[in-house]
Design a protein around this motif. Sequence first.
Motif, short mmCIF file in Angstrom:
data_model
loop_
_atom_site.label_atom_id
_atom_site.label_comp_id
_atom_site.label_asym_id
_atom_site.label_seq_id
_atom_site.Cartn_x
_atom_site.Cartn_y
_atom_site.Cartn_z
N ASP A 442 0.81 -1.22 0.00
CA ASP A 442 0.00 0.00 0.00
C ASP A 442 0.84 1.28 0.00
O ASP A 442 0.29 2.37 0.05
CB ASP A 442 -0.92 0.02 1.22
CG ASP A 442 -2.02 -1.02 1.15
OD1 ASP A 442 -2.33 -1.46 0.03
OD2 ASP A 442 -2.55 -1.40 2.21
N VAL A 443 2.18 1.11 -0.05
CA VAL A 443 3.07 2.27 -0.03
C VAL A 443 3.69 2.45 -1.42
O VAL A 443 4.25 1.51 -1.99
CB VAL A 443 4.19 2.08 1.02
CG1 VAL A 443 5.16 3.27 1.00
CG2 VAL A 443 3.59 1.90 2.41
N ARG A 444 3.60 3.65 -1.95
CA ARG A 444 4.22 3.99 -3.24
C ARG A 444 5.52 4.74 -2.98
O ARG A 444 5.54 5.71 -2.22
CB ARG A 444 3.27 4.82 -4.09
CG ARG A 444 3.77 5.03 -5.53
CD ARG A 444 2.76 5.73 -6.39
NE ARG A 444 2.68 7.16 -6.11
CZ ARG A 444 1.62 7.75 -5.58
NH1 ARG A 444 0.55 7.04 -5.25
NH2 ARG A 444 1.61 9.07 -5.36
N VAL A 445 6.60 4.29 -3.62
CA VAL A 445 7.93 4.85 -3.38
C VAL A 445 8.39 5.60 -4.64
O VAL A 445 8.38 5.03 -5.74
CB VAL A 445 8.94 3.73 -3.04
CG1 VAL A 445 10.32 4.33 -2.75
CG2 VAL A 445 8.45 2.91 -1.85
N SER A 446 8.82 6.85 -4.45
CA SER A 446 9.34 7.65 -5.56
C SER A 446 10.71 8.18 -5.18
O SER A 446 10.85 8.94 -4.21
CB SER A 446 8.39 8.82 -5.87
OG SER A 446 7.11 8.37 -6.21
N LEU A 447 11.72 7.81 -5.95
CA LEU A 447 13.10 8.20 -5.66
C LEU A 447 13.36 9.61 -6.17
O LEU A 447 12.97 9.97 -7.29
CB LEU A 447 14.06 7.21 -6.33
CG LEU A 447 15.54 7.36 -6.03
CD1 LEU A 447 15.81 7.08 -4.54
CD2 LEU A 447 16.35 6.39 -6.89
N ALA A 448 14.01 10.41 -5.35
CA ALA A 448 14.37 11.78 -5.75
C ALA A 448 15.58 11.76 -6.67
O ALA A 448 16.35 10.79 -6.71
CB ALA A 448 14.66 12.63 -4.52
N GLN A 449 15.77 12.83 -7.42
CA GLN A 449 16.87 12.90 -8.38
C GLN A 449 18.24 12.90 -7.71
O GLN A 449 19.22 12.47 -8.31
CB GLN A 449 16.72 14.17 -9.24
CG GLN A 449 15.55 14.10 -10.21
CD GLN A 449 15.50 15.31 -11.12
OE1 GLN A 449 16.22 16.30 -10.93
NE2 GLN A 449 14.64 15.26 -12.13
N ASP A 450 18.29 13.32 -6.43
CA ASP A 450 19.59 13.36 -5.76
C ASP A 450 20.06 11.98 -5.31
O ASP A 450 21.17 11.82 -4.81
CB ASP A 450 19.54 14.31 -4.56
CG ASP A 450 18.50 13.89 -3.51
OD1 ASP A 450 17.92 12.79 -3.62
OD2 ASP A 450 18.29 14.66 -2.56
N LEU A 451 19.21 10.95 -5.47
CA LEU A 451 19.52 9.56 -5.10
C LEU A 451 19.89 9.40 -3.62
O LEU A 451 20.55 8.44 -3.22
CB LEU A 451 20.66 8.99 -5.96
CG LEU A 451 20.44 8.98 -7.48
CD1 LEU A 451 21.61 8.30 -8.18
CD2 LEU A 451 19.13 8.30 -7.83
N SER A 452 19.42 10.34 -2.81
CA SER A 452 19.66 10.22 -1.38
C SER A 452 18.37 10.40 -0.58
O SER A 452 18.40 10.40 0.66
CB SER A 452 20.69 11.25 -0.90
OG SER A 452 20.20 12.57 -1.11
N SER A 453 17.25 10.54 -1.25
CA SER A 453 15.97 10.68 -0.56
C SER A 453 14.86 10.10 -1.44
O SER A 453 15.04 9.90 -2.65
CB SER A 453 15.68 12.14 -0.22
OG SER A 453 15.52 12.91 -1.40
N ALA A 454 13.72 9.84 -0.81
CA ALA A 454 12.58 9.28 -1.53
C ALA A 454 11.30 9.73 -0.84
O ALA A 454 11.27 9.96 0.38
CB ALA A 454 12.65 7.76 -1.57
N LEU A 455 10.24 9.85 -1.61
CA LEU A 455 8.92 10.16 -1.10
C LEU A 455 8.13 8.86 -0.98
O LEU A 455 8.08 8.06 -1.91
CB LEU A 455 8.20 11.13 -2.03
CG LEU A 455 6.73 11.45 -1.68
CD1 LEU A 455 6.66 12.21 -0.36
CD2 LEU A 455 6.07 12.24 -2.81
#
Length: 524
Positions: A442-455
């Motif tokens: 139920d969790v959607r993961v989106s990686l940030a462009q900096d490759l050090s964080s995610a939503l």
Amino acid sequence: MPYGKKSTGTELLAGRWCFAGQTVDVGAHGHPFSVSMPSERYAGWIHDFDWLFDLLTAQGGAAKAGQLAVQWADLFAGGNSFVFAPDRLARRGLNWGRALSALPDPTGQLAARYAGQMRALRRALSRVSPGLPMLRAQAALVIFGARLNDKAETVLARALDGLDEEITGQILADGGHISRSPMATLDALEILMGTDAVLQAAGLEGSRALGRAIDRLMPMVATLRHTDGAMAVFHGGHEGDPDRVSALLRGRDGGESDPQPFAYGPHTGYHRLDAGESVVLIDTQSVAPRPYDLDAHLAPLAMEISTSEGRLLVNCGWHPAAAPDWRRPVRASAAHSTLTLADRSPGEILEDGFMADALGAVVAEDSGIVRARLKEQSSGIWLESSHDGYKDAHGLVHRRRLFVGEDGGDIRGEDSLFVPMGDAPLSRDPVPFALRFHFHPDVRVSLAQDLSSALLVQNGRSGWRFRTDGGPLAVEPSVYLAGGARPVRCQQLVISGNALGDGDGQGRDNRVRWSLRRLRGRST
């Protein structure tokens, strides 16, 4: 009456027998005992009578259940090695014994067939598997003794002695099951509560050990339950039905308040960090002793997180109705939210050979000594834990530090690898590691462009931000098996690196810091 699911009972009454994604339709007047079974696992479910209490919830289900039990006994009076396997006999005997008073039996046929099953169980008792199967067997014999009209005291006393012995060996002082499986702990509670209920209904008293075990099991089940009401999925466990969990925790008197969870079960080995809207459960002990290690997972310091929105961080888990090919992969550390060094689990499971044939998939080498220390402050909860499961092979200890803020919206961690003080490094060469965070479907993961964080977006509503100073951070596919028979695709965040063989855990190569922070306001 034991817990059953009414919707399933209605389907059974209509002749639709569904289990593990497989269905046999025999019609409202048919039975499933003489038709072709779609799988051995399905056949086991049928002959175990695990569907019995579901059927009893449906209107008219009791009459149908009694009829089916007699039909089954007529067809299989001669027995065969599958139907009368000792573990199956114990499970079926317990189900029949607990349900007997709810089943119409005007001719006495059902009682006679039940007695025959119990005599067969007594003869096969020495061949019942250790652990929950033996607990079921002894409980079934206690219930049989309680239901006898003649020589009941002798039979019951002997059966209670056998059950007390199993309780002493299997139920730990803090209320956990010796297998360290949350689901086994729940199952043990149901077995013993069901036994106690039959004794009380017959005007009989169980042993002191039985009552004490129930009193210890209930708060441990509460400790190992997530915010969605279902169970954590360590060591072969699956979520289970939250309604079943709630029904058991209401206890023998049907009370409305649940028992209070522990912050730490010192014998079962789980820490529960309960803060505000979040619950963090972490495994801080090694595997169960033999012969209770057949479902043990090699993943010390694995953790799970649930919030007011449900499950956030998970382990891949397991479900008894899942395809057997998944069983061994999900026992590895990589299937858990923890660190894996050199692409190997800390410890080893017997895979094949004559020892595996004789003992099963037991743990040949455990996952090392695990240590943990909990500290509560006004700002939140701190937990420092470590295990030395990689020490013999690489000379490194894995340490995990956790902080959970007071409101549960700020969770921070630090995972490091270090050579213990006073030890000489086994090597100075770098060793690859992967720090994994498996997220619920139920969790959607989106990686940030900096490759050090995610939503992270939980249930399409609640947002969390994951950050790390390690890396690179990557999103990879994962699978969740603890919710049902079918594996469900999900995602994991993986932090990869190369730890120095002589590191002290303070440098960037050997230390990864990460955080999970709730984003206030609505996220989509």
